[in-house]
Enzyme design. Sequence first.
Site, PDB file in Angstrom:
ATOM      1  N   HIS A 309       0.849  -1.181   0.000  1.00 36.98           N
ATOM      2  CA  HIS A 309       0.000   0.000   0.000  1.00 36.98           C
ATOM      3  C   HIS A 309       0.889   1.236   0.000  1.00 36.98           C
ATOM      4  CE1 HIS A 309      -3.177   2.815   1.016  1.00 36.98           C
ATOM      5  NE2 HIS A 309      -4.010   1.869   0.633  1.00 36.98           N
ATOM      6  N   ASP A 366      -7.968  -5.326  -0.029  1.00 40.18           N
ATOM      7  CA  ASP A 366      -8.412  -6.054  -1.215  1.00 40.18           C
ATOM      8  C   ASP A 366      -8.082  -7.533  -1.155  1.00 40.18           C
ATOM      9  OD1 ASP A 366      -9.550  -3.935  -2.587  1.00 40.18           O
ATOM     10  OD2 ASP A 366      -7.602  -3.222  -3.231  1.00 40.18           O
TER      11      ASP A 366
HETATM   12  N1  ACO Z   1       4.249  -7.654  -4.831  1.00 40.08           N
HETATM   13  C1  ACO Z   1       5.589  -7.677  -5.011  1.00 40.08           C
HETATM   14  N2  ACO Z   1       6.376  -6.588  -4.898  1.00 40.08           N
HETATM   15  C2  ACO Z   1       5.778  -5.428  -4.589  1.00 40.08           C
HETATM   16  C3  ACO Z   1       4.377  -5.335  -4.390  1.00 40.08           C
HETATM   17  C4  ACO Z   1       3.619  -6.506  -4.510  1.00 40.08           C
HETATM   18  N3  ACO Z   1       2.296  -6.481  -4.326  1.00 40.08           N
HETATM   19  N4  ACO Z   1       4.050  -4.052  -4.105  1.00 40.08           N
HETATM   20  C5  ACO Z   1       5.200  -3.360  -4.124  1.00 40.08           C
HETATM   21  N5  ACO Z   1       6.244  -4.193  -4.414  1.00 40.08           N
HETATM   22  C6  ACO Z   1       7.668  -3.821  -4.450  1.00 40.08           C
HETATM   23  C7  ACO Z   1       8.011  -3.059  -5.703  1.00 40.08           C
HETATM   24  O1  ACO Z   1       8.421  -3.925  -6.751  1.00 40.08           O
HETATM   25  C8  ACO Z   1       9.135  -2.179  -5.205  1.00 40.08           C
HETATM   26  O2  ACO Z   1      10.288  -2.987  -5.090  1.00 40.08           O
HETATM   27  P1  ACO Z   1      11.765  -2.355  -5.374  1.00 40.08           P
HETATM   28  O3  ACO Z   1      11.947  -1.302  -4.326  1.00 40.08           O
HETATM   29  O4  ACO Z   1      12.685  -3.494  -5.264  1.00 40.08           O
HETATM   30  O5  ACO Z   1      11.688  -1.768  -6.755  1.00 40.08           O
HETATM   31  C9  ACO Z   1       8.705  -1.817  -3.791  1.00 40.08           C
HETATM   32  O6  ACO Z   1       7.894  -2.934  -3.372  1.00 40.08           O
HETATM   33  C10 ACO Z   1       7.903  -0.520  -3.687  1.00 40.08           C
HETATM   34  O7  ACO Z   1       6.813  -0.609  -4.595  1.00 40.08           O
HETATM   35  P2  ACO Z   1       6.109   0.631  -5.323  1.00 40.08           P
HETATM   36  O8  ACO Z   1       5.415   0.140  -6.544  1.00 40.08           O
HETATM   37  O9  ACO Z   1       7.093   1.738  -5.468  1.00 40.08           O
HETATM   38  O10 ACO Z   1       5.054   1.058  -4.233  1.00 40.08           O
HETATM   39  P3  ACO Z   1       3.825   2.034  -4.491  1.00 40.08           P
HETATM   40  O11 ACO Z   1       3.587   2.711  -3.205  1.00 40.08           O
HETATM   41  O12 ACO Z   1       4.040   2.874  -5.700  1.00 40.08           O
HETATM   42  O13 ACO Z   1       2.636   1.039  -4.845  1.00 40.08           O
HETATM   43  C11 ACO Z   1       0.813  -0.429  -4.634  1.00 40.08           C
HETATM   44  C12 ACO Z   1       1.654   0.651  -3.951  1.00 40.08           C
HETATM   45  C13 ACO Z   1       0.343   0.067  -6.011  1.00 40.08           C
HETATM   46  C14 ACO Z   1      -0.415  -0.714  -3.793  1.00 40.08           C
HETATM   47  C15 ACO Z   1       1.687  -1.694  -4.809  1.00 40.08           C
HETATM   48  O14 ACO Z   1       2.078  -2.168  -3.539  1.00 40.08           O
HETATM   49  C16 ACO Z   1       0.970  -2.791  -5.592  1.00 40.08           C
HETATM   50  O15 ACO Z   1       1.044  -2.814  -6.822  1.00 40.08           O
HETATM   51  N6  ACO Z   1       0.267  -3.738  -4.891  1.00 40.08           N
HETATM   52  C17 ACO Z   1      -0.499  -4.756  -5.567  1.00 40.08           C
HETATM   53  C18 ACO Z   1      -1.822  -4.178  -6.056  1.00 40.08           C
HETATM   54  C19 ACO Z   1      -2.790  -3.912  -4.929  1.00 40.08           C
HETATM   55  O16 ACO Z   1      -2.995  -4.749  -4.048  1.00 40.08           O
HETATM   56  N7  ACO Z   1      -3.415  -2.735  -4.984  1.00 40.08           N
HETATM   57  C20 ACO Z   1      -4.443  -2.332  -3.997  1.00 40.08           C
HETATM   58  C21 ACO Z   1      -4.002  -1.145  -3.239  1.00 40.08           C
HETATM   59  S1  ACO Z   1      -5.076  -0.801  -1.933  1.00 40.08           S
HETATM   60  C22 ACO Z   1      -6.417  -0.067  -2.625  1.00 40.08           C
HETATM   61  O17 ACO Z   1      -6.439   0.533  -3.654  1.00 40.08           O
HETATM   62  C23 ACO Z   1      -7.629  -0.305  -1.841  1.00 40.08           C
END
Ligand code: ACO
Length: 432
Positions: A309, A366
């Site tokens: 998140h 979610d």
């Molecule tokens: N699985 C694996 N790796 C992940 C995940 C994940 N679900 N989420 C983040 N990471 C990793 C990224 O690859 C990144 O790694 P790195 O530093 O080695 O490059 C690091 O964690 C940071 O990730 P970001 O994408 O920069 O985090 P951001 O804050 O932009 O994204 C998000 C947050 C979009 C929720 C992300 O965690 C994600 O894609 N999760 C899966 C989708 C999801 O569950 N979305 C629902 C969000 S809650 C809502 O809307 C109610």
Amino acid sequence: MSKEATLKLGEKEISLPIIEGTAEEKAVDVRALRSNTGFITYDEGFGNTGSCQSKITFIDGEQGILRYRGIPIEQLAEKSDFIEASYLLIHGELPTAEQRSRFSDRVRSNAFIDERMHLIFEGYPSDAHPMAILSAMINSLGCYDPHLATNNREQDFANFDEAAAMALSKVRTIAAASYRMSTGQPVIYPKRDLSYAENFLHMMFSQPYEDFEPIPEVTKALNMMLLLHADHEQNCSTSTVRMVCSGGANLFASISSGVTALWGPLHGGANMAVIQMLEEIHADGDDGSRFIEDAKSGKSGKRLMGFGHRVYKNFDPRAKIIGAACEKLLDKLGVSDPCLDIARKLEQEALADDYFIQRKLYPNVDFYSGIMMRAIGIPLNMFTVMFAIGRMPGWLANWKEVASNPKTRISRPRQIYQGSVLRDYVPVEQRG
Ligand code: ACO
């Protein structure tokens, strides 16, 4: 602490005011930066940018705190319900008994949609995504009641209560009708004596000669799930609603843009993506371990959906509540589903894995809402629609906050241009 921050840009020093929130959040007010220095701030994805000052919802992502109008989500989930929480978000206070009953009545009496809207449903192909239909239909609501959708801010704001009750009530009717139409079933009309969640289940699952008998635990779980989704401060869809409203667009146009912003898999579409991921893992004969390795390597482009998140870096308080409720519901319904076993395994493994621990990736709401909806019998392509129904009060409250502020300026971010600075037009016959 000083109420000013000093920024040094080369030889020049500039003082910038500090804004403090009621929960001691601090921000440097950069509004005068450009006119005083020519610089703008750069923050792609707005991870560190406050786009507004709001009194609606408070989140402390480090500590896993979520409060609607100051009231902890845990208390609301235990003691309140979706309609009362909607009133709280929209009006700022918990309703008195009389206010509550008037609000409920108003929502109830707005449940029907104009008959002519059914003709629009019929024009969609049967595999049309209900999120596309929902956003189009919500925007269309304004066509049937043009006095509520004038794009004149004073007028639209003066009629807010009427428009908000319509949106809150009809979003559920539109959602259920789009499902019924897409499956070739006759549309079921709402009933006056049913609660908000019961009415939705009735419109989804009743048959012409046989009313659906909702199990009380299912209704309760659905009600709580909607309440947990009701607002979440400046997320992608809510910021979109505020932005559209800032341009003077009417309520229905603004919230319909919220629906489209919610659709993506990184936002509201994640609940659907969670189940798709679980089904894929099951079809591959994996127990989840291989998928976790793929998600960690990043090579496959896979992510562990329902994890991570932008704001919560400790735990998602909604996930804690819904996770426990989900287990209870599954026990009650006696659901046995291989995807649910995979979900449990994924959760256990990821929570103990260094990759997820270091990046502070925890299950978000979610992860469990998808599992809960699957157990209730909500079809997969309706999952994000359910999120939209839940988020409606938050969008309404935010629209109202923007529209009621006489100082609202149109949202208009700047950019850093990285393209060609200047070049001549080349006629087509001279292009290589
Ligand atoms: N699985 C694996 N790796 C992940 C995940 C994940 N679900 N989420 C983040 N990471 C990793 C990224 O690859 C990144 O790694 P790195 O530093 O080695 O490059 C690091 O964690 C940071 O990730 P970001 O994408 O920069 O985090 P951001 O804050 O932009 O994204 C998000 C947050 C979009 C929720 C992300 O965690 C994600 O894609 N999760 C899966 C989708 C999801 O569950 N979305 C629902 C969000 S809650 C809502 O809307 C109610």
